[in-house]
Design a protein around this motif. Structure first.
Motif, mmCIF file in Angstrom:
data_model
loop_
_atom_site.group_PDB
_atom_site.id
_atom_site.type_symbol
_atom_site.label_atom_id
_atom_site.label_comp_id
_atom_site.label_asym_id
_atom_site.label_seq_id
_atom_site.Cartn_x
_atom_site.Cartn_y
_atom_site.Cartn_z
ATOM 1 N N ASP A 71 0.585 -1.075 -0.026
ATOM 2 C CA ASP A 71 -0.217 -0.334 -0.006
ATOM 3 C C ASP A 71 1.044 1.135 0.163
ATOM 4 O O ASP A 71 1.522 1.146 1.285
ATOM 5 C CB ASP A 71 -0.898 0.020 1.200
ATOM 6 C CG ASP A 71 -2.126 -1.010 0.869
ATOM 7 O OD1 ASP A 71 -2.007 -0.615 0.226
ATOM 8 O OD2 ASP A 71 -2.545 -1.325 2.416
ATOM 9 N N ASP A 127 -1.845 7.404 -0.354
ATOM 10 C CA ASP A 127 -3.333 7.599 -0.980
ATOM 11 C C ASP A 127 -3.171 8.520 -2.496
ATOM 12 O O ASP A 127 -2.691 9.120 -2.440
ATOM 13 C CB ASP A 127 -4.238 7.936 -0.154
ATOM 14 C CG ASP A 127 -4.663 7.311 1.050
ATOM 15 O OD1 ASP A 127 -4.147 5.972 0.899
ATOM 16 O OD2 ASP A 127 -5.722 7.086 1.905
ATOM 17 N N GLY A 128 -3.286 7.701 -3.378
ATOM 18 C CA GLY A 128 -3.982 8.641 -4.617
ATOM 19 C C GLY A 128 -2.763 8.154 -5.413
ATOM 20 O O GLY A 128 -2.126 8.962 -5.912
ATOM 21 N N ASP A 150 -9.780 1.242 -7.339
ATOM 22 C CA ASP A 150 -8.498 0.791 -5.913
ATOM 23 C C ASP A 150 -9.442 2.367 -5.198
ATOM 24 O O ASP A 150 -8.909 3.327 -5.578
ATOM 25 C CB ASP A 150 -7.135 0.941 -6.125
ATOM 26 C CG ASP A 150 -7.124 1.312 -4.555
ATOM 27 O OD1 ASP A 150 -7.735 1.771 -3.495
ATOM 28 O OD2 ASP A 150 -5.473 0.880 -4.032
ATOM 29 N N PRO A 151 -10.326 2.683 -4.359
ATOM 30 C CA PRO A 151 -10.716 3.773 -3.734
ATOM 31 C C PRO A 151 -10.056 4.493 -3.577
ATOM 32 O O PRO A 151 -9.887 5.330 -3.883
ATOM 33 C CB PRO A 151 -12.015 3.618 -3.149
ATOM 34 C CG PRO A 151 -11.534 1.869 -2.808
ATOM 35 C CD PRO A 151 -10.695 1.630 -3.766
ATOM 36 N N ARG A 152 -9.177 4.310 -2.997
ATOM 37 C CA ARG A 152 -7.890 4.745 -1.964
ATOM 38 C C ARG A 152 -6.695 5.134 -2.685
ATOM 39 O O ARG A 152 -5.488 5.793 -3.052
ATOM 40 C CB ARG A 152 -7.412 5.270 -0.847
ATOM 41 C CG ARG A 152 -8.931 4.444 -0.081
ATOM 42 C CD ARG A 152 -8.586 4.022 1.321
ATOM 43 N NE ARG A 152 -7.425 4.725 1.976
ATOM 44 C CZ ARG A 152 -6.294 4.358 3.463
ATOM 45 N NH1 ARG A 152 -7.259 3.805 4.469
ATOM 46 N NH2 ARG A 152 -5.890 5.037 4.010
ATOM 47 N N ASP A 153 -6.640 4.579 -4.492
ATOM 48 C CA ASP A 153 -5.407 4.191 -5.667
ATOM 49 C C ASP A 153 -3.956 4.040 -4.602
ATOM 50 O O ASP A 153 -3.725 4.774 -4.903
ATOM 51 C CB ASP A 153 -5.603 5.897 -5.911
ATOM 52 C CG ASP A 153 -4.381 5.304 -7.806
ATOM 53 O OD1 ASP A 153 -3.638 3.950 -7.906
ATOM 54 O OD2 ASP A 153 -4.073 6.493 -8.023
ATOM 55 N N ARG A 154 -4.201 3.091 -4.057
ATOM 56 C CA ARG A 154 -3.511 2.768 -3.708
ATOM 57 C C ARG A 154 -2.052 1.548 -3.206
ATOM 58 O O ARG A 154 -1.570 1.078 -2.884
ATOM 59 C CB ARG A 154 -2.950 3.200 -1.624
ATOM 60 C CG ARG A 154 -4.151 2.437 -0.819
ATOM 61 C CD ARG A 154 -4.128 2.498 0.441
ATOM 62 N NE ARG A 154 -4.722 1.417 1.526
ATOM 63 C CZ ARG A 154 -4.898 1.150 2.193
ATOM 64 N NH1 ARG A 154 -4.623 1.948 4.025
ATOM 65 N NH2 ARG A 154 -6.030 0.391 2.875
#
Lengths: 430, 430
Positions: B356, B359-360, B388-392
């Motif tokens: 991970d 984020d983003g 991926d909602p958090r693009d992580r």
């Protein structure tokens, strides 16, 4: 010996014949045979022909495709280019229109129907959302074909088989106004079970079909495309080319496999179709699997080299099978010829001989054989819903037993055909 | 060297760091790498382990199953008894509950979903006739699982993954009132991609689930059941036994394959399920195919002997893979440790490390790597709809490249993670 037409014999003569047949049948039963001629299985000596294929991949230097891909790993979803070429030659279509699959062409047919049910073809709803649907079943035909469409809920429509292929007057007339008819099952060369090959006119009429359903598909199962058994093999006109001419290339879907060239169950299967159709099937396969067994494809490629290698292998199969088909013809002719109680086909290739006994006698014949230890394909199996309307067709599958056993089985079969006929004639007269 | 938390660095220090990273990135780009870490592919040396299997069938004396059946011919639709036993041991379920299939467990999962769509389970309508349906997707998870249910039109519901498995509070709460939720995808041991193994409590809660849908199914893809990589392997509680206790045996469907034990694409796959479920699937298979490739099953049986043989093989895989997973941990720790810009898993087995990033930043990292010649699994691939909602989350697949290339690729990856983080922090502050 004078051969008599059973139907013109007196009751007395028939009763004597019956007693004689019953005695011969009882003798057979006493032998306690246990033979199986139910399915089109290759014999052990046929399987031995492909043994060199099994250990042909034996070094890390020969596990690469012509693309350089390591065939042991993932990749090449359409199959090895060299395998696609081989099937393209066998089927007479372009190699970029071939998808090579797993070990079973039946599986690819099932998946094609299943995919049409859940996803359908471009511009059309999935078949499962189109209400009550029908499928054409030229009969006698292949039970496993019919069963797939029965499983998916289709109404199965019987189309009579002629010695030219399916009765095209019937096919044309059925499909032209009925959009609920979605397809037809075909074994165009050495048809299962009649062994006939579709005539050029039949193939041309298929290509020229104008079905009401825009998503009507011809399932062209060319299972016996290289399975010649005589010096006068049949030739099948190329449906792919005919459909190109008729602008109907989205109609046919082609299938073949090496199940009866190398190993049943450990062969390689393929399908061929137009780009439009392949878009649908490739999407399906892209979700269904990461890729086919490329090592088994490579075994086949090394074993055959090319189509000439396949033809050489088929000559070896012929050397084993031709005598078996001759036994069937000889036994049928000598025991049943001239008696007006049975007709049968004499195919130039394939895996079956189709016997039409007297109307209402097929079940009885199969049952008599079963009781005496010889399992035949179930009576009716060659028709939709396993119901032969005239109860007369029996599929004889002579490939699996050795010749000596086949002779015994055919002797029994011929006794059963005669006995059932005598019983029937006497009962009808009573 | 003092390691600094990036988020507590001044803009000036960050800008200097950025310039340094950009220089190192440019140097990498100039090397013209071409490496692929997108999929969980075994490396060449892993494939070499199974070479003796390829020519192990080399005589007509060793082509028979323990039943006496000739494996070259048709028959034995459920697979060889000895292969069923092997999978039964691997999966911890009864051997008569195993169906051995072709070369792909993904194919068997697809077919199970497809069968449920068109035919459904006893007492329930086919899924395709039940309107809008949903499927639970613990995420990050396996993209090919999610894709199958997306292809069949399910709404994919993300369930958060914890280090104990799917968040069971969420699962229980979702399924208990919603009969349109038909199943959940699980990789219970060395989960793809996080590498965690479901805790005993998670397994017990799965067995005790009380879904509103009577035809709710747990797709238990035990792909990595024997794929340990350390001296402290994970253990997975046996869902089969737990479901027996809870009288919920019709809920789970088990899957496994030898794709990552012998050859991807030329391995053997199997599924296991309750008698009720097998009735449905056996019917499906009876129409779909005449039988699986038994010769390939026999190769596996001769090669392994039994489960001990499989374990021995897995130790050889471990010897090759453990150093690769160590490289990943060392590189991540030395380049990213303490910088507060990434977290990652350190699994005891399986095929992946899950990272991970900030984020983003995941898409940016994958894109940076791609531009410099290293292909990673697409950012977002581990979530439903590839979003991926958090693009992580990034799935790192270290198995395929040799160690020397993996070191390079990980160096680049770590530079990309840092560069993306610096860019992000500076942009957020601007």
């Amino acid at each position: 010996m004078l051969v008599l037409d059973y139907r013109s014999m007196s009751n007395e003569a028939l009763s004597a014949e019956k007693a004689d047949l019953e005695k011969r049948y009882a003798d057979f039963k006493a032998r306690g045979l246990k033979l199986n001629m139910a399915r089109g299985k290759p014999g052990v000596d046929q399987l031995d022909l492909s043994m060199p294929m099994l250990d042909i991949l034996n070094s890390t230097s020969n596990i690469y495709a012509s693309t350089g891909d390591d065939c042991r790993n993932y990749g090449l979803g359409d199959g090895l280019p060299e395998m696609r070429e081989l099937f393209a030659e066998m089927l007479g279509i372009d190699d970029h229109n071939i998808i090579v699959g797993g070990n079973s062409s039946l599986n690819m047919m099932f998946d094609a129907i299943s995919c049409a049910m859940t996803h359908g073809f471009p511009g059309c709803k999935p078949w499962s959302q189109q209400g009550h649907l029908k499928f054409l079943c030229p009969s006698p035909g292949y039970d496993r074909h019919f069963a797939i469409t029965e499983y998916f809920g289709f109404e199965l429509i019987t189309v009579p088989m002629t010695d030219q292929g399916p009765d095209m007057d019937v096919v044309e007339s059925l499909v032209k106004d009925d959009p609920t008819i979605k397809g037809i099952w075909c074994v165009p060369k050495y048809s299962n079970p009649t062994g006939i090959t579709y005539s050029d006119e039949t193939v041309r009429r298929f290509a020229a079909l104008k079905p009401a359903a825009p998503d009507f598909k011809i399932f062209w199962d060319n299972a016996y495309c290289v399975h010649d058994l005589t010096d006068t093999p049949d030739t099948l006109l190329n449906l792919w080319h005919e459909c190109r001419k008729q602008h109907s290339i989205d109609m046919p879907i082609f299938f073949a496999s090496t199940s009866k060239i190398t190993f049943p169950g450990a062969g390689v299967a393929a399908m061929g179709a137009s780009e439009h159709n392949l878009t649908v099937f490739r999407e399906h396969y892209s979700y269904q699997t990461i890729g086919p067994d490329k090592l088994n494809q490579l075994r086949h490629i090394y074993f055959f080299g090319n189509l000439d290698g396949v033809k050489l292998q088929m000559e070896k199969h012929r050397a084993i099978l031709e005598p078996k088909f001759q036994v069937v013809q000889e036994k049928l002719e000598s025991a049943l010829g001239g008696k007006n109680i049975a007709e049968w086909t004499n195919p130039n290739g394939g895996y079956f001989v189709s016997v039409d006994v007297m109307d209402g006698c097929a079940k009885r014949v199969v049952s008599l054989c079963k009781e005496a230890g010889v399992t035949l394909t179930g009576a009716g199996a060659t028709f939709p819903y396993q119901k032969d309307p005239r109860d007369r067709n029996i599929r004889v599958a002579p490939t699996y037993p050795p010749v000596s056993e086949l002779e015994l089985a055919m002797d029994l079969f011929c006794i059963a055909v005669q006995l059932a006929a005598v019983e029937k004639i006497l009962a009808d007269r009573a």
